[in-house]
Motif scaffolding. Structure first.
Motif, mmCIF file in Angstrom:
data_model
loop_
_atom_site.group_PDB
_atom_site.id
_atom_site.type_symbol
_atom_site.label_atom_id
_atom_site.label_comp_id
_atom_site.label_asym_id
_atom_site.label_seq_id
_atom_site.Cartn_x
_atom_site.Cartn_y
_atom_site.Cartn_z
ATOM 1 N N GLU A 188 104.580 8.992 32.928
ATOM 2 C CA GLU A 188 104.500 7.537 33.006
ATOM 3 C C GLU A 188 103.062 7.066 32.924
ATOM 4 O O GLU A 188 102.174 7.685 33.503
ATOM 5 N N ILE A 189 102.868 5.956 32.229
ATOM 6 C CA ILE A 189 101.578 5.269 32.202
ATOM 7 C C ILE A 189 101.823 3.837 32.647
ATOM 8 O O ILE A 189 102.665 3.137 32.072
ATOM 9 N N SER A 190 101.086 3.422 33.688
ATOM 10 C CA SER A 190 101.219 2.073 34.229
ATOM 11 C C SER A 190 99.873 1.359 34.173
ATOM 12 O O SER A 190 98.839 1.956 34.470
ATOM 13 N N ILE A 191 99.932 0.099 33.787
ATOM 14 C CA ILE A 191 98.758 -0.770 33.771
ATOM 15 C C ILE A 191 99.236 -2.117 34.299
ATOM 16 O O ILE A 191 100.329 -2.562 33.969
ATOM 17 N N ASN A 192 98.405 -2.765 35.101
ATOM 18 C CA ASN A 192 98.745 -4.096 35.616
ATOM 19 C C ASN A 192 100.041 -4.035 36.437
ATOM 20 O O ASN A 192 100.869 -4.933 36.376
ATOM 21 N N ASN A 193 100.224 -2.934 37.177
ATOM 22 C CA ASN A 193 101.417 -2.708 38.011
ATOM 23 C C ASN A 193 102.719 -2.743 37.218
ATOM 24 O O ASN A 193 103.775 -3.064 37.758
ATOM 25 N N LYS A 194 102.657 -2.398 35.942
ATOM 26 C CA LYS A 194 103.847 -2.391 35.083
ATOM 27 C C LYS A 194 103.854 -1.088 34.287
ATOM 28 O O LYS A 194 102.877 -0.739 33.633
ATOM 29 N N THR A 195 104.957 -0.355 34.340
ATOM 30 C CA THR A 195 105.097 0.882 33.587
ATOM 31 C C THR A 195 105.484 0.528 32.156
ATOM 32 O O THR A 195 106.550 -0.025 31.913
ATOM 33 N N GLY A 196 104.585 0.843 31.217
ATOM 34 C CA GLY A 196 104.817 0.520 29.813
ATOM 35 C C GLY A 196 105.195 1.729 28.979
ATOM 36 O O GLY A 196 105.758 1.588 27.902
ATOM 37 N N THR B 284 97.134 3.983 35.532
ATOM 38 C CA THR B 284 97.735 4.990 36.400
ATOM 39 C C THR B 284 98.622 5.905 35.558
ATOM 40 O O THR B 284 99.428 5.424 34.763
ATOM 41 N N VAL B 285 98.429 7.220 35.719
ATOM 42 C CA VAL B 285 99.222 8.224 35.001
ATOM 43 C C VAL B 285 99.917 9.106 36.030
ATOM 44 O O VAL B 285 99.281 9.577 36.979
ATOM 45 N N ILE B 286 101.221 9.318 35.848
ATOM 46 C CA ILE B 286 101.991 10.195 36.734
ATOM 47 C C ILE B 286 102.727 11.221 35.879
ATOM 48 O O ILE B 286 103.391 10.867 34.913
ATOM 49 N N LEU B 287 102.572 12.506 36.238
ATOM 50 C CA LEU B 287 103.204 13.605 35.511
ATOM 51 C C LEU B 287 103.986 14.488 36.480
ATOM 52 O O LEU B 287 103.531 14.714 37.606
ATOM 53 N N ASN C 215 98.250 16.403 38.846
ATOM 54 C CA ASN C 215 99.157 15.797 37.867
ATOM 55 C C ASN C 215 99.352 14.290 38.017
ATOM 56 O O ASN C 215 100.384 13.751 37.636
ATOM 57 N N GLU C 216 98.353 13.608 38.568
ATOM 58 C CA GLU C 216 98.398 12.150 38.583
ATOM 59 C C GLU C 216 96.991 11.577 38.682
ATOM 60 O O GLU C 216 96.046 12.277 39.071
ATOM 61 N N ARG C 217 96.864 10.331 38.306
ATOM 62 C CA ARG C 217 95.591 9.619 38.433
ATOM 63 C C ARG C 217 95.929 8.161 38.651
ATOM 64 O O ARG C 217 96.690 7.577 37.894
ATOM 65 N N LYS C 218 95.378 7.587 39.684
ATOM 66 C CA LYS C 218 95.639 6.193 39.990
ATOM 67 C C LYS C 218 94.388 5.365 39.757
ATOM 68 O O LYS C 218 93.291 5.762 40.152
ATOM 69 N N ASP C 219 94.566 4.245 39.099
ATOM 70 C CA ASP C 219 93.522 3.242 38.892
ATOM 71 C C ASP C 219 92.248 3.799 38.255
ATOM 72 O O ASP C 219 91.145 3.507 38.703
ATOM 73 N N PHE C 220 92.408 4.582 37.199
ATOM 74 C CA PHE C 220 91.258 5.080 36.433
ATOM 75 C C PHE C 220 90.889 4.016 35.406
ATOM 76 O O PHE C 220 91.727 3.593 34.610
ATOM 77 N N GLU C 221 89.658 3.552 35.417
ATOM 78 C CA GLU C 221 89.251 2.452 34.541
ATOM 79 C C GLU C 221 88.966 2.913 33.122
ATOM 80 O O GLU C 221 88.252 3.890 32.909
#
Length: 112
Positions: free
Chosen positions: A72-80, A14-17, A40-46
């Motif tokens: 922000e970049i989030s994977i596995n419901n965690k913003t890394g 998931t990317v949020i801008l 300016n966002e994308r959720k659950d793009f594999e």
């Protein structure tokens, strides 16, 4: 929650801008795979994992004085990956960094 992954696994990203001012275009690559954004966002793009650490490349082009107020970049419901208030001093900003899987609560395993 920690998740076990191996090279070649597909995982949602998931990317949020958020921007202030004029940002003409941007490109976000995770593991050398383009993440296309919609509004300016994308959720659950594999994406397919390529091994620890995860390679992240983000390029933004805009007008001097504009700023990236949130990235922000989030994977596995965690913003890394999280950046805020990046101001354009010139007309381009590039963020290039390796990020350990542990930032996203991922653990690489070799089991098949």
């Amino acid at each position: 929650m920690t998740k076990l992954v191996k090279i070649g696994d597909k995982i949602p990203v998931t990317v949020i801008l958020e921007f202030e001012g004029t940002v003409r275009n941007h490109a976000i690559l995770v593991e050398n795979q383009l993440i296309p954004t919609i509004n300016n966002e994308r959720k659950d793009f594999e994406i397919t994992l390529d091994g620890d650490p995860m390679q992240i490349l983000a390029r933004f082009k805009g007008v001097r004085g504009s700023k990236i107020s949130k990235f922000e970049i989030s994977i596995n419901n965690k913003t890394g990956v999280k950046f805020s208030d990046l101001k354009f001093k010139l007309e381009e900003i590039e963020i290039k960094l390796p990020v350990k899987y542990s930032k996203f609560d991922l653990i690489e395993t070799s089991e098949t």
